[in-house]
Motif scaffolding. Sequence first.
Motif, short mmCIF file in Angstrom:
data_model
loop_
_atom_site.label_atom_id
_atom_site.label_comp_id
_atom_site.label_asym_id
_atom_site.label_seq_id
_atom_site.Cartn_x
_atom_site.Cartn_y
_atom_site.Cartn_z
N SER A 1 0.83 -1.20 0.00
CA SER A 1 0.00 0.00 0.00
C SER A 1 0.87 1.25 0.00
CB SER A 1 -0.93 0.02 1.22
OG SER A 1 -0.19 0.13 2.41
N CYS A 2 0.34 2.32 -0.58
CA CYS A 2 1.04 3.59 -0.64
C CYS A 2 0.96 4.28 0.72
CB CYS A 2 0.42 4.48 -1.72
SG CYS A 2 1.03 6.18 -1.74
N GLY A 3 2.09 4.75 1.22
CA GLY A 3 2.10 5.43 2.51
C GLY A 3 1.40 6.77 2.48
N ALA A 4 1.21 7.34 1.27
CA ALA A 4 0.58 8.66 1.16
C ALA A 4 -0.94 8.55 1.05
CB ALA A 4 1.14 9.43 -0.03
N HIS B 1 -1.18 -4.86 -6.20
CA HIS B 1 -0.43 -6.12 -6.20
C HIS B 1 1.06 -5.84 -6.06
CE1 HIS B 1 -3.85 -8.33 -8.43
NE2 HIS B 1 -3.70 -8.92 -7.26
N GLU B 2 1.75 -6.58 -5.22
CA GLU B 2 3.19 -6.38 -5.06
C GLU B 2 3.91 -6.60 -6.38
OE1 GLU B 2 6.23 -7.64 -1.63
OE2 GLU B 2 5.62 -9.34 -2.88
N GLU B 3 3.53 -7.64 -7.12
CA GLU B 3 4.17 -7.93 -8.40
C GLU B 3 3.94 -6.80 -9.40
OE1 GLU B 3 4.15 -11.42 -11.87
OE2 GLU B 3 3.05 -11.70 -9.98
N ARG C 1 0.55 9.60 -7.38
CA ARG C 1 1.81 10.09 -7.95
C ARG C 1 2.79 10.62 -6.90
NH1 ARG C 1 2.24 7.61 -12.75
NH2 ARG C 1 0.35 7.87 -13.98
N ALA C 2 2.49 10.43 -5.63
CA ALA C 2 3.45 10.81 -4.59
C ALA C 2 4.62 9.84 -4.62
CB ALA C 2 2.78 10.80 -3.22
N ARG C 3 5.77 10.29 -4.15
CA ARG C 3 6.92 9.39 -4.08
C ARG C 3 6.55 8.20 -3.21
NH1 ARG C 3 13.01 10.83 -1.78
NH2 ARG C 3 13.93 8.80 -2.22
N TRP C 4 6.88 7.00 -3.70
CA TRP C 4 6.44 5.78 -3.01
C TRP C 4 7.17 5.62 -1.69
CZ3 TRP C 4 2.49 2.55 -3.86
CH2 TRP C 4 2.46 1.37 -3.09
N ARG C 5 6.39 5.53 -0.62
CA ARG C 5 6.95 5.34 0.71
C ARG C 5 6.05 4.36 1.47
NH1 ARG C 5 10.76 9.15 2.22
NH2 ARG C 5 10.91 11.00 0.91
N SER C 6 6.24 3.09 1.22
CA SER C 6 5.45 2.10 1.95
C SER C 6 5.98 1.90 3.36
CB SER C 6 5.45 0.75 1.21
OG SER C 6 6.77 0.28 1.05
N GLY C 7 7.30 2.01 3.50
CA GLY C 7 7.89 1.86 4.82
C GLY C 7 9.16 2.64 4.94
N GLY C 8 9.32 3.69 4.14
CA GLY C 8 10.54 4.48 4.16
C GLY C 8 11.55 3.93 3.18
#
Length: 235
Positions: free
Chosen positions: A172-175, A181-183, A203-210
């Motif tokens: 999931s997107c942190g934003a 899907h992970e794949e 379109r935010a920079r992807w930060r699922s867990g830093g």
Amino acid sequence: MESVASSSTPHPHHHHRPRLTAAQSFSDRIIRAVRHRLRLLHRSGSLFFVLGATGNVYTVNLSAAVSCSCPDRATPCKHIIFVFIRALALPLDDPCLSRRTLRPCQLRRLLSLPTAADSLATATLRDRFHQISAQARAGGGRIPRPPTVVPEEGAACPVCLEEMGREERVVSCGACKNVIHEECFLAWKRSCRRRSATCVLCRARWRSGGDDPDKYLNLSAYVNEEDMVEDGGCT
């Protein structure tokens, strides 16, 4: 004889972005410290645990040499400024605000100041921080990962448009908190090549867990709109 223009003449369409002065850069960090969604999670002696805008928890240490655990090399960074002007309610003309080092008398004054209630995260989020921190200490310092993401029933992946089953691996997107899907995300990330991966939807920079999930405690999985509203409590 016809004159020939020198090849060293700069092209009129080449513009260089002006570099910010030290004063402008400092003013910009003050604005970000005020406007960004930063909250204080806990205060212990000279240590202030600050919830960053992306959910990462950074440690600000008010000591002889003021420091922050965030990756920003600028001192003071926006998290340090947040502690000064929002957590400790210093005025903008306070001489400590822009200092990299503090005298003992300045430290005593700062650390004796009360915490401004409107700088705090909600009690729920602060309790979650203490719970996860305790788990990390019990686990030898390893940061616990957020709970496994489970898609809502019938939710479709925004890339392949197929329904995401509960047994499938998703992220999931942190934003925006949307699930994919992970794949499919890994394929999307590869398509970004050298650019930073962004969320397919917001379109935010992807930060699922830093960017470095084991370096910072990240609470984005537990944060919602209500958690970023002050409740006037104390920690």
